[in-house]
Write a protein that holds these residues in place. Structure first.
Motif, mmCIF file in Angstrom:
data_model
loop_
_atom_site.group_PDB
_atom_site.id
_atom_site.type_symbol
_atom_site.label_atom_id
_atom_site.label_comp_id
_atom_site.label_asym_id
_atom_site.label_seq_id
_atom_site.Cartn_x
_atom_site.Cartn_y
_atom_site.Cartn_z
ATOM 1 N N CYS A 15 9.266 31.606 -36.427
ATOM 2 C CA CYS A 15 8.894 32.178 -35.209
ATOM 3 C C CYS A 15 10.415 32.514 -34.162
ATOM 4 C CB CYS A 15 8.172 30.600 -34.577
ATOM 5 S SG CYS A 15 8.042 31.017 -32.820
ATOM 6 N N THR A 16 10.184 33.484 -33.318
ATOM 7 C CA THR A 16 11.245 34.106 -32.733
ATOM 8 C C THR A 16 11.400 33.646 -31.311
ATOM 9 O OG1 THR A 16 10.003 36.052 -32.167
ATOM 10 C CG2 THR A 16 11.451 36.041 -34.222
ATOM 11 N N GLU A 17 10.471 32.600 -31.007
ATOM 12 C CA GLU A 17 10.552 32.374 -29.613
ATOM 13 C C GLU A 17 11.715 31.421 -29.298
ATOM 14 O OE1 GLU A 17 8.461 32.574 -26.578
ATOM 15 O OE2 GLU A 17 9.736 31.311 -26.003
ATOM 16 N N CYS A 70 5.360 29.049 -31.901
ATOM 17 C CA CYS A 70 4.901 29.215 -30.722
ATOM 18 C C CYS A 70 3.388 29.897 -30.625
ATOM 19 C CB CYS A 70 5.667 30.240 -29.949
ATOM 20 S SG CYS A 70 5.401 32.124 -30.289
ATOM 21 N N GLY A 71 2.991 30.582 -31.603
ATOM 22 C CA GLY A 71 1.463 31.240 -31.910
ATOM 23 C C GLY A 71 1.428 32.372 -31.621
ATOM 24 N N TYR A 72 2.451 33.074 -30.399
ATOM 25 C CA TYR A 72 2.170 34.109 -29.785
ATOM 26 C C TYR A 72 3.374 35.225 -30.120
ATOM 27 C CZ TYR A 72 4.641 31.747 -26.235
ATOM 28 O OH TYR A 72 5.896 30.910 -25.659
ATOM 29 N N CYS A 73 4.318 35.056 -30.433
ATOM 30 C CA CYS A 73 5.384 35.871 -30.881
ATOM 31 C C CYS A 73 4.900 36.653 -31.853
ATOM 32 C CB CYS A 73 6.737 35.353 -30.975
ATOM 33 S SG CYS A 73 6.957 34.568 -32.656
ATOM 34 N N CYS A 92 4.847 35.173 -35.200
ATOM 35 C CA CYS A 92 3.810 34.201 -35.685
ATOM 36 C C CYS A 92 2.450 35.072 -35.852
ATOM 37 C CB CYS A 92 3.546 33.355 -34.296
ATOM 38 S SG CYS A 92 5.122 31.990 -34.280
HETATM 39 ZN ZN LIG Z 1 6.272 32.421 -32.588
#
Ligand SMILES: [Zn+2]
Length: 315
Positions: free
Chosen positions: A49-51, A59-62, A65
């Motif tokens: 994840c890169t958040e 995070c689920g949205y980057c 992810c």
């Molecule tokens: Zn992420």
């Protein structure tokens, strides 16, 4: 996607990712069905994840992810085998791939059922496991930790998964949209192993197998013992449920012998459990539990089925 349970392990990883203080190789251990592969993927997703804001990873949205969820994150690889062995060629491919630096971030490799690696494959992995490139993390999973080479074991950090609480099992069932009405007690039979809970919940013959098993345990007539042996011989798919039910009765009987009758799993059969507990000593019941555990472990190593049936139906 959020992972239910194993909060201690997940928190450790989240902390390690945040401070970039994680070791480079891990092995997730625990019983079959406890959720090691799902957890390995969840941790891999968090690692990729890169958040960098103050959120719980992943995070689920980057982009990383999203790519992970769609199985197209190029920095994530799973090494597994549907057959008997993970062979040396698969490890050589991993070593080739790990040498290629990612455009940014990390690369994560998961080796599922790592005990399937041949000795040659394990030896081939050693050097990489000891000193992978700084951007790489390797996660092994196994339900048979002891069968890994000592040299592998000494190069990885072990994280042992704990059984889930009943509440966590409920959440897992809900997530899979399983209706638990009237079936909640089935969760207690699973020893906190989600894979077993889901298997028991999905087994349409569960009630029948449970009734046959209870008849065997509670009926003192010797012919019912013989009948049950034959019933299991003919119904191999009933065996797992039968083991879970037997174990739950033994544990209930132990509770009764310790005057802890409120926590019974099979509370609908309380009278029978009381009678059973009166007829068997604590040592006797403890022996039955350890006999059952031995059979369960040996079944994983391909124990002869009829022998297993004969052992657990011994009076
Ligand atoms: Zn992420």
């Amino acid at each position: 996607m959020d992972y239910i349970g194993q909060t201690e392990i997940i928190n450790e990883f989240r902390k390690g990712i945040k401070h970039d203080s994680l070791s480079h190789a891990f092995v997730l251990t625990g019983e079959r069905g406890i959720g090691k592969k799902t957890l390995a993927r969840f941790i891999a997703k968090a690692l990729l994840c890169t958040e960098n804001g103050d959120v719980n990873l992943p995070c689920g949205y980057c982009r990383a992810c999203k790519g992970f969820d769609e199985n197209v994150n190029p920095n994530f690889k799973v090494i597994r085998s549907d057959t008997k062995n993970i062979v040396i060629k698969q490890i050589r491919d991993l070593i080739d791939d790990i040498g290629v630096r990612p455009l940014k971030g990390r690369k994560v490799y998961v080796i599922e059922d790592a005990e399937k690696m041949t000795v040659q494959a394990q030896n081939c992995l050693l050097k990489t496991l000891e000193e992978p490139p700084v951007y790489a993390k390797i996660i092994l999973t196994t339900s048979n930790y002891e069968s890994l080479l000592l040299t592998i074991r000494s190069r990885v950090i072990r994280k042992n998964l704990k059984p889930c609480t009943i509440n966590e099992l409920k959440l897992i069932a809900q997530k899979k949209e399983i209706d638990l009405t009237g079936k909640e007690y089935i969760l207690s039979l699973s020893r906190g192993i989600p894979g077993i809970a889901l298997q028991l919940l999905a087994d349409k013959d569960f009630e029948e197998i449970r009734n046959e098993t209870l008849k065997f345990l509670f009926d003192v007539n010797i012919s019912s013992k013989l009948y049950f042996n034959q019933y299991l011989s003919k119904n191999k798919n009933a065996f797992d449920v039968c083991l879970s039910v037997m174990e739950s009765v033994y544990r209930d009987a132990l509770l009764v012998r310790c005057s802890l009758e409120d926590g019974l799993i099979n509370s609908d059969k309380k009278d029978n459990i009381l009678k059973y507990a009166n007829m068997h000593s604590t040592i006797d019941i403890t022996e039955k539990i350890s006999r059952l555990e031995k059979v369960r472990n040996n079944m994983m190593r391909n124990m002869n089925y009829q022998l297993a049936v004969d052992i657990i139906t011994m009076v």
